[in-house]
Design a protein around this motif. Sequence first.
Motif, short mmCIF file in Angstrom:
data_model
loop_
_atom_site.label_atom_id
_atom_site.label_comp_id
_atom_site.label_asym_id
_atom_site.label_seq_id
_atom_site.Cartn_x
_atom_site.Cartn_y
_atom_site.Cartn_z
N ILE A 158 0.83 -1.20 0.00
CA ILE A 158 0.00 0.00 0.00
C ILE A 158 0.87 1.25 0.00
O ILE A 158 2.07 1.19 0.27
CB ILE A 158 -0.94 0.04 1.23
CG1 ILE A 158 -0.12 0.10 2.53
CG2 ILE A 158 -1.91 -1.13 1.23
CD1 ILE A 158 -0.96 0.30 3.76
N GLU A 159 0.26 2.36 -0.32
CA GLU A 159 0.90 3.66 -0.20
C GLU A 159 0.32 4.36 1.03
O GLU A 159 -0.90 4.44 1.18
CB GLU A 159 0.65 4.51 -1.45
CG GLU A 159 1.33 3.96 -2.69
CD GLU A 159 1.06 4.83 -3.91
OE1 GLU A 159 0.27 5.78 -3.78
OE2 GLU A 159 1.64 4.53 -4.96
N ILE A 160 1.20 4.84 1.91
CA ILE A 160 0.77 5.47 3.15
C ILE A 160 1.18 6.93 3.12
O ILE A 160 2.34 7.27 2.85
CB ILE A 160 1.41 4.79 4.37
CG1 ILE A 160 1.08 3.29 4.38
CG2 ILE A 160 0.92 5.43 5.66
CD1 ILE A 160 1.81 2.53 5.45
N ASP A 161 0.23 7.80 3.39
CA ASP A 161 0.50 9.23 3.47
C ASP A 161 0.97 9.60 4.87
O ASP A 161 0.41 9.13 5.86
CB ASP A 161 -0.76 10.04 3.16
CG ASP A 161 -1.23 9.84 1.72
OD1 ASP A 161 -0.44 9.35 0.91
OD2 ASP A 161 -2.38 10.19 1.43
N TYR A 162 1.99 10.45 4.94
CA TYR A 162 2.48 10.95 6.22
C TYR A 162 2.32 12.46 6.26
O TYR A 162 2.57 13.16 5.28
CB TYR A 162 3.95 10.57 6.42
CG TYR A 162 4.15 9.09 6.69
CD1 TYR A 162 4.07 8.60 7.99
CD2 TYR A 162 4.38 8.21 5.64
CE1 TYR A 162 4.22 7.24 8.24
CE2 TYR A 162 4.53 6.86 5.89
CZ TYR A 162 4.46 6.37 7.18
OH TYR A 162 4.61 5.03 7.43
N LEU A 163 1.91 12.95 7.44
CA LEU A 163 1.72 14.38 7.67
C LEU A 163 2.70 14.86 8.72
O LEU A 163 3.01 14.16 9.68
CB LEU A 163 0.29 14.65 8.15
CG LEU A 163 -0.85 14.17 7.25
CD1 LEU A 163 -2.19 14.51 7.88
CD2 LEU A 163 -0.74 14.77 5.85
N LEU A 164 3.19 16.08 8.54
CA LEU A 164 4.12 16.71 9.49
C LEU A 164 3.37 17.77 10.28
O LEU A 164 2.68 18.62 9.70
CB LEU A 164 5.28 17.35 8.74
CG LEU A 164 6.20 18.26 9.55
CD1 LEU A 164 7.01 17.45 10.55
CD2 LEU A 164 7.13 19.05 8.62
N CYS A 165 3.51 17.73 11.60
CA CYS A 165 2.94 18.79 12.44
C CYS A 165 3.92 19.95 12.51
O CYS A 165 5.05 19.78 12.98
CB CYS A 165 2.64 18.27 13.85
SG CYS A 165 2.06 19.57 14.98
N GLU A 166 3.49 21.11 12.04
CA GLU A 166 4.37 22.27 12.05
C GLU A 166 4.55 22.86 13.44
O GLU A 166 5.42 23.70 13.64
CB GLU A 166 3.82 23.34 11.10
CG GLU A 166 3.85 22.92 9.63
CD GLU A 166 3.48 24.04 8.70
OE1 GLU A 166 2.65 24.89 9.10
OE2 GLU A 166 4.01 24.09 7.58
N ASN A 167 3.75 22.40 14.39
CA ASN A 167 3.86 22.90 15.76
C ASN A 167 4.92 22.14 16.56
O ASN A 167 5.73 22.75 17.26
CB ASN A 167 2.52 22.80 16.48
CG ASN A 167 2.56 23.38 17.88
OD1 ASN A 167 2.85 24.56 18.06
ND2 ASN A 167 2.27 22.55 18.87
#
Length: 297
Positions: free
Chosen positions: A53-62
Amino acid sequence: INGVKKSMNLSLAKTNFESKDCLICGADRGVMKPLHTQVSLDINYQKEELNEIEIDYLLCENCGAVSQANIPSDEDLDNYYSSTSAHGAESTPRITREFFRKRLYNVLLTTGLDKKDNPKVLEIGCAGGEFSSMLIEKGIEVYGIEPGENSSTVATQRGIKVLGPTVAEIGSEYFGAFDLVFSMGTFEHLPAPRSVLSDMMQLAKVNGYIYIDVPDNEVIAEGGRNDWGSNIIVPHLHHFSSQSLWLLVAQNYLTPIFYDRCLDLPYSSQAIIAKKVRPAVYGKENFFGALHAENSM
């Protein structure tokens, strides 16, 4: 890998990241930004046919934490951990195993539990008791939480009193019962780390301690966002920066007393020890104390 097929296609364009809060620091929506898409094996793997699968990752700018955009359901996670084999001492390289045993012993020295009569400790995600069994050897009464049935059986055989698969299922008779509640290599697996830490606080005595050890996200990221390394696997839902670990602890009204980073092992990690100095409702000032302590290190 033989038998691999593409089962899902989670593109960043389809992820509604703007509506998501940070699950680590709790920052409101708008701080999560798309970072990377990683191809990995599906958590719903079958032995006969592995899914890619392809997994999306998000970065918290805080806080700098990186989290999966679409956290697997509790059912998927339960199925995964119930099917995994038990973790024993043989599952970790010797040099890494010895390092973490020394680090856990340092927790005893730092907190003074090595000199305390009949201390009681609880490990969240104890697996097969690979590390916490060391505490039994030192005469400490050890309890554990472990979702994997096979691992739980091994931990029980090693003398650990396994209370159940999740922290939320522990009875109220254990509230405020433990001198130390700790987690080694577990928080990156948790869908809701802040909630689990809150439960851990409830289980710790006033003047008791919380100890958390997680992989070091900042080390992983040095290789480039497209080649993070072996810690980027589906069961690792979150990846902690040093700031995110501090904020996670501090906003839960704990007072950090020790912080450590180790960058030399294949499993580069960071660890923090914090003290529950008073009931959480009165401890909000510890948030600012932790930030001051980090800036002065």
